[in-house]
Design a protein around this motif. Structure first.
Motif, PDB file in Angstrom:
ATOM      1  N   SER A   1       0.852  -1.192   0.000  1.00 24.94           N
ATOM      2  CA  SER A   1       0.000   0.000   0.000  1.00 24.94           C
ATOM      3  C   SER A   1       0.886   1.239   0.000  1.00 24.94           C
ATOM      4  N   PRO A   2       0.356   2.390  -0.440  1.00 22.77           N
ATOM      5  CA  PRO A   2       1.160   3.613  -0.387  1.00 22.77           C
ATOM      6  C   PRO A   2       1.698   3.917   1.004  1.00 22.77           C
ATOM      7  N   GLY A   3       0.883   3.686   2.042  1.00 24.05           N
ATOM      8  CA  GLY A   3       1.343   3.953   3.402  1.00 24.05           C
ATOM      9  C   GLY A   3       2.487   3.060   3.819  1.00 24.05           C
ATOM     10  N   ASP A   4       2.403   1.780   3.462  1.00 21.67           N
ATOM     11  CA  ASP A   4       3.498   0.861   3.786  1.00 21.67           C
ATOM     12  C   ASP A   4       4.757   1.234   3.023  1.00 21.67           C
ATOM     13  N   TYR A   5       4.609   1.664   1.765  1.00 17.35           N
ATOM     14  CA  TYR A   5       5.782   2.101   1.005  1.00 17.35           C
ATOM     15  C   TYR A   5       6.453   3.274   1.707  1.00 17.35           C
ATOM     16  N   ASP A   6       5.651   4.236   2.143  1.00 15.62           N
ATOM     17  CA  ASP A   6       6.209   5.410   2.820  1.00 15.62           C
ATOM     18  C   ASP A   6       7.012   5.023   4.061  1.00 15.62           C
ATOM     19  N   GLU A   7       6.478   4.076   4.826  1.00 15.10           N
ATOM     20  CA  GLU A   7       7.096   3.728   6.113  1.00 15.10           C
ATOM     21  C   GLU A   7       8.265   2.760   5.968  1.00 15.10           C
ATOM     22  N   PHE A   8       8.113   1.760   5.113  1.00 16.82           N
ATOM     23  CA  PHE A   8       9.059   0.648   5.112  1.00 16.82           C
ATOM     24  C   PHE A   8      10.051   0.647   3.943  1.00 16.82           C
ATOM     25  N   VAL A   9       9.789   1.456   2.911  1.00 14.66           N
ATOM     26  CA  VAL A   9      10.636   1.401   1.715  1.00 14.66           C
ATOM     27  C   VAL A   9      11.211   2.755   1.332  1.00 14.66           C
TER      28      VAL A   9
END
Length: 235
Positions: A117-125
């Protein structure tokens, strides 16, 4: 396939950075290829991106839903960020050595990051990709940031880095360029499956993409992902 997958924080700590001499065969191949190429033909070096490499390391191979990778991110976030940091350092050194060996440009493949998800990309990648592309920018060669199934992530790809952003066939080229911005070059985006069709059909789809590019500078015509097994070579 990886037979001793990474599943715990201890596994991450046990990982060592390989010495670049382990990849001398790659650098030798680059030098041989450069000598064989005409001077006006560019040679592109590449590596997998940290997330995509991490997904193989954790899953043990390709995955349909990346459940082990996401579980690791969500439940062992400290170990996840440590793993990504190690991968950024290793990939940075590996690509720098490719430039030293003679490649003209670098492409970073985040083939499986579209599962996030966009949020997971922001946080983890995102933080790790920014650090990677900041490192590559110092090498003085153009960089290509490639991914698939990334229509919801294209603005984030732009912000993470790369002179060229790869686009797959799931989004119209013009729409993708609006998301990315016309200050960046764009690469794509023919569906690889089109190459199984008739010559006339292939030509019509190629024309659609070129018409969408509208003759703007900075479009690299390409497939939206790799050539599929069984593709007729003449196509």
């Amino acid at each position: 396939v990886i037979y001793n997958p990474v599943r715990t924080g201890r596994d991450v700590e046990n990982l060592v950075h390989p010495d670049n001499s382990a990849f001398d065969y790659v650098f030798d191949a680059i030098r041989i290829t450069r000598r064989a190429l005409r001077p006006d033909i560019a040679l592109i070096g590449f590596s997998g991106a940290p997330f995509t490499i991490a997904s193989y390391m954790i899953e043990g191979g390709h995955s349909r839903n990346y459940s082990r990778t996401k579980q690791f991110m969500y439940t062992q976030s400290t170990a996840w960020h440590r793993l990504m940091k190690k991968l950024v350092e290793t990939v940075s050194r590996y690509l720098a050595a490719q430039v030293d060996a003679g490649v003209h440009a670098l492409q970073v493949f985040d083939s499986w990051v579209g599962c996030l998800s966009p949020g997971d990309y922001d946080e983890f990648v995102m933080p790790h990709m920014r650090r990677l592309f900041d490192s590559l920018a110092r090498l003085g060669v153009p960089t290509i940031h490639f991914g698939t199934d990334t229509a919801s992530l294209l603005e984030r790809f732009r912000d993470a880095g790369g002179d060229v952003i790869g686009v797959d066939w799931r989004i119209p080229l013009a729409e993708a360029w609006e998301k990315i911005g016309h200050d960046r070059a764009i690469q794509g985006n023919l569906d690889p499956a089109v190459l199984f069709a008739s010559r006339d059909f292939i030509k019509s789809k190629v024309k659609e993409i070129l018409d969408a590019a509208g003759g703007r500078p900075g479009h690299i015509f390409n497939l939206g992902h790799g050539i599929l097994p069984g593709t007729p070579p003449e196509n």
